[in-house]
Design an enzyme around this catalytic site. Structure first.
Site, PDB file in Angstrom:
ATOM      1  CE  LYS A   1      -4.014   1.625   2.715  1.00 36.20           C
ATOM      2  NZ  LYS A   1      -4.908   1.288   3.847  1.00 36.20           N
TER       3      LYS A   1
ATOM      4  CB  SER B   1      -8.211   3.021   2.643  1.00 34.56           C
ATOM      5  OG  SER B   1      -7.414   2.413   3.624  1.00 34.56           O
TER       6      SER B   1
ATOM      7  CB  SER C   1      -8.388   0.004   5.393  1.00 39.64           C
ATOM      8  OG  SER C   1      -9.142   1.161   5.242  1.00 39.64           O
TER       9      SER C   1
HETATM   10  N1  GLN Z   1     -13.465   2.821   5.788  1.00 38.56           N
HETATM   11  C1  GLN Z   1     -12.978   3.221   7.066  1.00 38.56           C
HETATM   12  C2  GLN Z   1     -12.783   4.712   7.108  1.00 38.56           C
HETATM   13  O1  GLN Z   1     -13.110   5.344   6.183  1.00 38.56           O
HETATM   14  C3  GLN Z   1     -11.725   2.476   7.415  1.00 38.56           C
HETATM   15  C4  GLN Z   1     -10.493   3.086   6.890  1.00 38.56           C
HETATM   16  C5  GLN Z   1      -9.248   2.322   7.274  1.00 38.56           C
HETATM   17  O2  GLN Z   1      -9.319   1.260   7.880  1.00 38.56           O
HETATM   18  N2  GLN Z   1      -8.109   2.921   6.983  1.00 38.56           N
HETATM   19  O3  GLN Z   1     -12.324   5.255   8.055  1.00 38.56           O
END
Ligand code: GLN
Length: 493
Positions: A83, A158, A182
């Site tokens: 990532k 994400s 994420s």
């Molecule tokens: N979808 C969640 C958010 O928007 C999780 C994001 C993540 O785990 N980085 O915060």
């Protein structure tokens, strides 16, 4: 030589490397070809590293010349991609944000140096929601990552690039980060395995921070066995990350659940969560089918109550922005990254942050600043922390009766691009099942649990099938329970 990329795993690749039927160079070349062919449509990669083949050749050389050194490198020549929020020395890392365009990592993140020591090679960096804020990669400053199963849908987020690249066979395995789901949610949308380890088991040195009491790094792969192997290599205490757990800490936590019998796991389901409404019927059906499969494999399934879990999402969306607002303060146009000049220092701040940070990142900074501001701190931030403890206490109680808790990973299959873009709350609701594990630090895994056929056809005229995933959550430091139940489930799927 044609390689069937679909069926490759770390252990099958290692076997082929050993018996000389495949080299790392050939494998990396096959992945580069696949990326060339498919990534124009999917957009999983932010960058494919120019030295990928060179790294592979070097690994092949080590194998050829020095069998003892090679013997100590379980991932020698195994291609990873990571990532875009993890540092690799000398390579760009930008968290898919304009503010970090052209930023180059000055050192290896601890997970990277551990993987390098194990012989792994890195073929590229992967698209994500800007600074990991989002659940669809639509918040990337470099375009959305599309779902390999249906190009009109998102890959999730994400870590959307990390999941899509594995699902489209463009790399063997990847790393993602998980603050509220994420790793697990994109894994479920793309039909692959995603592990969020216990908070503190994997060092975050060299990871760009989002929510410091929530963030964890973990693997995304096609199989549970690979997730387990990667976890074993990247976990461990790190003197560069004071939140990592020592071996003694881990031991102490494991002893608290020493009554768990891996051969006779008890799985808990949570009716109050399943009956709250808003869950896609296909997801509910898939969960019920999964429960039946587990039962047929001899697993005991029983209901448990988690009375405060319904507040998890609200608690997360107070605490996470609070932490985001302080972590993002470092992007002040002086220390890191891009700068848009203003007429004075305040002007520099306003222009830089206003122009180089995306809308969702700015929304969270504003929300977080608000919940931490004097007068609101008690009403929001402190209250959320109190509820966080109540949720934790509920789980402790539930784990007296069961060893692992089962939910869907997400309330719907991968959604259409743009579907939730104008409604942040609809987007946040996608995190309903995943945020709890982050709030209380426990490990959780998403495992593919089948497909739902939808009433649309792809370019070849075939009905589109979207993957679904189920999530298992285990007590602190009991990743072993997740691996055991995950393998058992895959065996009966
Ligand atoms: N979808 C969640 C958010 O928007 C999780 C994001 C993540 O785990 N980085 O915060």
């Amino acid at each position: 030589m044609t390689i069937d990329l679909k069926t490759l795993t770390i252990s099958s690749v290692r076997e082929m490397f050993k018996n000389g039927t495949l080299t790392s160079e050939e494998l990396v070349q096959a992945y580069l070809d696949q990326i060339n062919m498919k990534d124009k449509d999917i957009n999983a990669f932010r960058e494919v590293f120019a030295d990928a083949i060179e790294q592979a050749k070097k690994a092949d050389g080590i194998r050829k010349n020095n069998s003892t050194e090679a013997g100590n490198m379980p991932f020698l020549g195994i291609p990873f991609a990571v990532k875009d929020n993890m540092l690799i020395e000398g390579k760009q890392a930008g968290a898919s944000s304009k503010i970090l365009e052209n930023y180059v990592g000055a050192y290896d993140a601890t997970v990277i140096s551990k993987l390098k020591n194990a012989g792994a090679i890195f073929i590229g960096r992967l698209n994500m929601d800007e600074f990991a804020m989002g659940g669809s990669t639509e918040n990337s400053a470099y375009g959305v990552t599309k779902n390999p199963n249906d190009l009109s849908r998102v890959a999730g987020g994400s870590s959307g690039g990390s999941a899509a690249s594995v699902a489209m066979d463009a790399v063997l395995v990847t790393l993602g980060s998980d603050t509220g789901g994420s790793i697990r949610q994109p894994a479920s949308y793309c039909g692959v395995v995603g592990l969020k380890p216990t908070y503190g088991r994997v060092s975050r040195h060299g990871l760009m921070a989002m929510g410091s009491s929530l963030d964890v790094i973990g693997p995304i792969s096609k199989t549970v066995e690979e997730a387990e192997e990667i976890f074993n290599v990247i976990s461990g205490q790190d003197r560069y990350d004071a939140t990592t757990l020592s071996d003694a800490d881990v031991q102490r936590m494991i002893e608290k659940t020493s009554n768990i019998n891996l051969k006779k796991l008890r799985v808990g389901i949570v009716p109050e969560l399943m009956n709250m409404g808003g869950i896609n019927p296909a997801v509910l059906k898939n969960l019920n089918d999964s429960i039946e499969k587990l039962k047929s494999a001899g697993v005991e399934v029983k209901e448990v109550s988690l009375p405060h879990i319904k507040y998890s999402l609200a608690v997360y969306y107070v605490l996470m922005p609070a932490e985001v607002s302080s972590n993002m303060a470092r992007f002040d146009s002086i220390k890191y990254g891009g700068k848009v000049e203003g007429k004075d220092l305040l002007g520099d701040y306003l222009n830089t942050r206003g122009e180089l940070l995306g809308k969702e990142v700015r929304r969270r900074i504003i929300l977080g600043t608000y919940v931490l501001s004097s007068g609101y701190h008690d009403a929001y931030y402190n209250k959320a922390n109190i509820v966080r403890d109540l949720i934790s206490a509920d789980f402790k109680k539930a784990y007296e009766e069961v060893d692992v808790i089962l939910t869907p990973t997400a309330p719907s299959p991968a959604f259409k691009m743009g579907q939730n873009s104008s409604d942040p709350v609809a987007m946040y609701l996608e995190d309903i099942f995943t945020v709890t594990a982050n709030l209380i630090g426990i490990p959780a895994i998403s495992i593919p649990s089948g497909f739902v056929e939808i009433d649309e056809v792809n370019d070849n005229g075939e009905k589109i099938k979207l993957p679904l995933g189920i999530q298992f959550m285990a007590p602190l430091c009991r990743e072993d329970v997740l691996f055991e139940i995950g393998k058992k489930f895959k065996a009966v799927l």
